[in-house]
Design an enzyme around this catalytic site. Structure first.
Site, PDB file in Angstrom:
ATOM      1  CG  HIS A  36      36.020 -52.620   1.932  1.00  0.00           C
ATOM      2  ND1 HIS A  36      37.032 -52.164   1.122  1.00  0.00           N
ATOM      3  CD2 HIS A  36      36.168 -51.973   3.106  1.00  0.00           C
ATOM      4  CE1 HIS A  36      37.752 -51.270   1.774  1.00  0.00           C
ATOM      5  NE2 HIS A  36      37.265 -51.143   2.980  1.00  0.00           N
ATOM      6  CD  GLN A  52      40.655 -59.980  14.055  1.00  0.00           C
ATOM      7  OE1 GLN A  52      39.462 -59.752  14.222  1.00  0.00           O
ATOM      8  NE2 GLN A  52      41.558 -59.776  14.992  1.00  0.00           N
ATOM      9  NE  ARG A  75      46.171 -45.248   4.363  1.00  0.00           N
ATOM     10  CZ  ARG A  75      45.233 -45.230   5.305  1.00  0.00           C
ATOM     11  NH1 ARG A  75      44.769 -46.365   5.787  1.00  0.00           N
ATOM     12  NH2 ARG A  75      44.754 -44.089   5.754  1.00  0.00           N
TER      13      ARG A  75
END
Ligand code: PAF
Length: 283
Positions: free
Chosen positions: A37, A149, A188
């Site tokens: 991010h 991506q 995650r």
């Protein structure tokens, strides 16, 4: 650095910036920020005058058996990291602000949402993504929006959405950011215990093996997929899907001839992980 929680506040902030001639970049996130991010925020910072990061755990893209309630949330940490990476505004609306009572519209992108993650997470997953991204684009009105991506199918869905609905926003796909051992960064990954964390490196190693097969001239799908599957099997990882598809429209490919997307998803420990690689056969 400001936190904005309402659509009206967001619109006012962007209108103010636009009145001064500023360009606006948006990085949509669900928080639980990692270096992937942050690379998107840095890219947006380099290319825009005003950088907005949205932080919204979107309930409509989670299936009934998925991890909505358990999804990692730490707004204070995310705001601090976003600020350091160069965001000017964190747009963190509530669920009611995004989906007010009576909300009844769904954006559906047909043709590329039924396969891969769409087939395994449920058809409504990409409806939830397409709907919330459409709304974020309406709320923030960015010139450019930045996506990782790693979610290759998501990037395609958003590119198609923007094209089909004539949205005046440039979609900027950004490279996958990996841990030193190759594991693709993901919110995650926090679900992985030590054993699962070691196993999880098999996804990237499987993609490496497929790439090596192509480099050796083994370009037919069974050879490419088989090379990757052997690595996964060696690590005790069973793929949810491992498929060779066109990077343009996700149609199934029977060989690597030009560019091909090899996409993988697997459950490892408590985490569902995805990864992918663009494979290119020598001309
Ligand atoms: O990639 C994500 O984090 C989400 O799917 C997105 C694009 C922020 C929409 O909720």
């Amino acid at each position: 650095m400001r936190i904005v929680r309402t659509v009206a506040g967001m619109r006012a902030a962007v209108a103010d910036a636009r009145a001064k001639g500023a360009s606006v970049g948006l990085v949509p996130t669900m928080g639980a920020l990692h270096d992937g991010h942050l690379s998107l925020i840095r890219r947006a910072r380099a290319e825009n005058d005003l950088v907005v990061m949205s932080l919204f755990v979107n309930p409509t893209q989670f299936g009934p058996s998925e991890d909505l309630d358990a999804y990692p949330r730490d707004e204070a940490r995310d705001v601090e990291l976003a600020g350091h990476a160069g965001a000017d505004i964190v747009f963190a609306p509530s669920v009611d602000e995004v989906y007010p009572r009576g909300f009844s519209t769904t954006v559906h992108v047909a043709g590329i949402t039924e396969v891969l993650d769409g087939a395994h997470r449920g058809a409504s997953h990409f409806d939830g993504v397409a709907t919330v991204v459409t709304k974020l684009f309406q709320m923030v009105a960015p010139d450019a929006a930045y996506f990782g991506q790693k979610d290759a199918q998501q990037v395609l869905v958003i590119q198609r959405l923007v094209r089909d609905l004539d949205m005046p926003v440039r979609i900027v796909p950004c490279p996958i950011v990996r841990e030193p051992d190759g594991l693709a960064m993901s919110s995650r990954n926090v679900y992985l215990d030590a054993a699962a964390r070691a196993q999880a490196t098999a996804l990237n190693r499987a993609l490496d093996a497929a790439e090596a097969a192509v480099a050796q001239g083994r370009t037919d799908a069974p050879a490419v997929i088989g090379a990757a599957r052997d690595v996964l099997a060696g690590a005790g990882v069973e793929a949810e899907y491992l498929e060779l598809r066109s990077p343009d429209d996700l149609r199934t490919l029977d060989r690597v001839d030009g560019a091909a997307l090899l996409a993988v998803a697997a459950r490892v420990g408590r985490a569902r992980l995805i990864d992918n690689r663009i494979l290119e056969a020598a001309p």
